[in-house]
Design a protein around this motif. Structure first.
Motif: not given
Length: 623
Positions: A502-515, A571-577
């Motif tokens: 809603q407020f900072f969509p470019d964070l997601i569009k530029q690939g900064h947010v993960y689960i 080192e073996d962290i698993r992140l879903a973008p």
């Protein structure tokens, strides 16, 4: 006290590494960070780009209108129909540093890869690398393993069209647990065709083609039904621009140099942002605030320059300040183009000029409306930052730009004391920060930015990330949502994603947010412990360790001990973008999931319901 042993410094101390040893020892110097493919700038995508860039350069010189690309989980194959590497230089071109055809600027004007290192780096960092050149009815093949030539065939007759074929498999010992993500590859291929109108890339059986360049790019990246005026598309010699304003918050740009996507911008993007404000002020003869002019802008700019200077081998930020050895500065070049072309366009298109003015005045009103509450909230945030219990910070920050590990920086957003406690005790204090939520955040769908300042938690999170005035000074490369894998945890994920979209969509569009992906089960016997991230992995672990193995189901992050947690965020962290596809518009997405209940959403949930009893029975059956 024992005498300290002195190390002799002789001729034997001086070592010379050959080209492949140096690349394998210091891959970061050539391809940036390594990674496993979960981030758009991970090394495996740089390898793909290095190979395709050579084919693009051939196309730009007028040789070959088609490129065939095939990519599976672990193998890449690129075939172009350019001139083909001269047969006598096939081996040298992919295995000798500073050997290539791009040092002669007459053969390759304004190309991407100018240093003759690209394919050599791919070769050195691949388990398998094959190069084949087709030239005037003859062909030559060479194969390598980790940069070492293993087979070189003699030149022989061939019926294939002129051009070059390169196939490679990245070295799994360098790129651990890697796999290519189709959505990232799609974006990469689309960018190539947007920047080379008329080029066709056949990627895994699908045809990628663009006739309108950057205009097509913006149409793909925006919700065209919600933009404020038709996309402005301007082209000049060595520069192309597409521009519009939307209803979203923040600024969003796509910038390119010689066909290279400069994700971190540089002098050309800085010049565009400055020139846009200057041109608009001159056109309307009003001294608008720069933030009001640029609020909600969506733009794309591509320039072609001779001898570009990038800030790293991965070419993500342009450092060059001039268009060519004897050309104007980038600032002057872009300013002059905007002053003439955009000013002319607005004079000729009065409806667009009116719509642009309305958008600027709306941004001005919104800024003034929240000015009072913004000051109050920022004062509160400054006081809170002195004793901010919510944020446990790390020592290096992405915004520092310097530091050996700034690209590894991440912030975990957790819920509850137990989860944040486990992460805090097991994190790397150099690069990993933790922000603890007090409970479920507010559903901010359809609310204005005022709520970011009115809601203390959102305001503190905004300050922790340092994104109030845009994401240029983002403090962490990765924002990692770390919640329990239960209904409440999923709900918190959705609420946080709603806030960012809603407020900072470019964070997601530029690939900064993960689960953060954490194990659901621990399966162990007296000899071995296996952590399982899915039911399928749990069944495989049971069959390996035996049916008498002890099985623990982790119901929440707080149940995982700090000692164990260290292994899941190291080192073996698993992140879903979190990645938005072409068919996803932010407004439609949020309305469906976070708006008022609709029959469509109810049907969506009901159609996908699975009863826990059925899942348990299914698991027993397989085990």
């Amino acid at each position: 006290m024992a005498e300290e042993k002195k190390i002799e410094y002789t001729e034997d101390s001086i070592k010379s590494l050959d080209w492949k040893e140096h690349i394998r020892l210091r891959p970061g110097m050539y391809i940036g960070k390594l990674g496993d493919g979960s981030a758009q700038d991970d090394g495996i995508y740089v390898l793909v780009k290095e190979v395709i860039d050579n084919s693009i350069d051939e196309h730009m010189m007028g040789y070959g209108k088609t490129i065939d690309v095939k990519i599976t989980d672990h193998r890449v194959e690129v075939r172009d129909y350019g001139r083909g590497i001269p047969l006598g230089k096939v081996v040298d071109c992919v295995s000798k540093i500073n050997t290539g055809g791009k040092y002669d600027s007459g053969a390759f004007q304004k190309s991407v890869g100018l240093n003759g290192v690209g394919t050599k780096a791919v070769n050195a960092l691949s388990d398998y690398f094959k190069v084949q050149s087709f030239r005037d009815g003859e062909t030559k093949i060479a194969e390598f393993n980790k940069g070492e030539l293993v087979q070189e065939e003699e030149v022989k007759k061939a019926s294939g069209r002129n051009g070059t074929l390169i196939a490679f498999e990245p070295d799994a010992s360098v790129f651990k647990n890697f796999h290519f993500r189709p959505s990232y590859l799609n974006d990469l291929i689309w960018n190539y065709v947007f920047l080379n109108a008329g080029l066709t890339i056949n990627f895994n059986g699908e045809k990628f083609h663009s006739e309108n360049g950057l205009k097509d790019l913006l149409e793909r990246k925006t919700d065209t039904e919600n933009i404020r005026y038709p996309i402005i598309h301007l082209k000049g010699e060595d520069i192309e621009l597409a521009l519009t304003h939307s209803n979203q918050y923040g600024e969003e740009y796509y910038s390119f140099v010689n066909g290279q996507y400069t994700t971190q911008g540089g002098t050309h993007l800085a010049a565009l942002r400055e020139a846009l404000v200057k041109t608009v002020r001159d056109f309307y003869k009003k001294d608008f605030d720069a933030t009001d002019v640029r609020a909600s802008v969506v733009g794309a700019v591509a320039v072609r320059v001779q001898e570009p200077v990038f800030e790293s081998q991965t070419k993500t930020k342009l450092g060059s300040h001039s268009v060519g050895p004897d050309g104007p500065t980038m600032r002057t070049f872009v300013n002059d183009f905007m002053k003439n072309q955009l000013d002319n366009y607005l004079h000729r298109n009065s409806e667009v000029a009116d719509a642009l003015l309305k958008r600027i005045l709306q941004s001005e009103r919104e800024r003034k409306e929240i000015a009072g509450i913004k000051k109050l909230a920022n004062d509160r945030a400054k006081k809170a930052n002195l004793h901010n219990k919510k944020l446990r910070d790390c020592r290096q920050h992405y915004s520092d730009k310097k530091g050996d590990r700034v690209d590894e920086t991440m912030i975990f957003i957790t819920e509850g004391d137990s989860a944040s406690g486990s992460i805090t005790k097991s994190r790397d204090v150099q690069t990993q920060a933790v922000f603890s939520l007090r409970g479920k955040p507010l559903n901010c769908f359809n609310l204005t930015k005022k709520v970011v300042y009115e809601n203390e938690e959102f305001n503190l999170l905004q300050h922790a990330l340092n994104i109030e005035d845009g994401i240029e000074n983002l403090r962490y490369k990765k924002i990692v949502i770390a919640t329990d894998a239960d209904v409440d945890g999923m709900h918190i994920r959705l609420l946080l994603l709603t806030f960012f979209l809603q407020f900072f969509p470019d964070l997601i569009k530029q690939g900064h947010v993960y689960i953060l992906d954490t194990p659901l089960f621990r399966v162990r016997n007296k000899k071995e412990t296996i952590y399982c991230y899915s039911d399928e992995e749990r069944r495989a672990a049971i069959s390996k360790l035996g049916s008498k193995a002890e099985i623990t189901r982790f119901k929440g992050l707080g149940e995982i001990s700090p000692d164990e947690f260290k292994g899941f965020i190291g080192e073996d962290i698993r992140l879903a973008p979190i990645h938005l596809t072409k068919d996803t518009t932010i407004n439609q997405l949020l309305k469906f999931y976070m708006g008022k209940n609709t029959p469509e959403r109810q049907n969506f949930i009901v159609d996908r319901l699975r009863v826990e009893k059925d899942i348990i029975e299914e698991g027993k059956e397989v085990a």
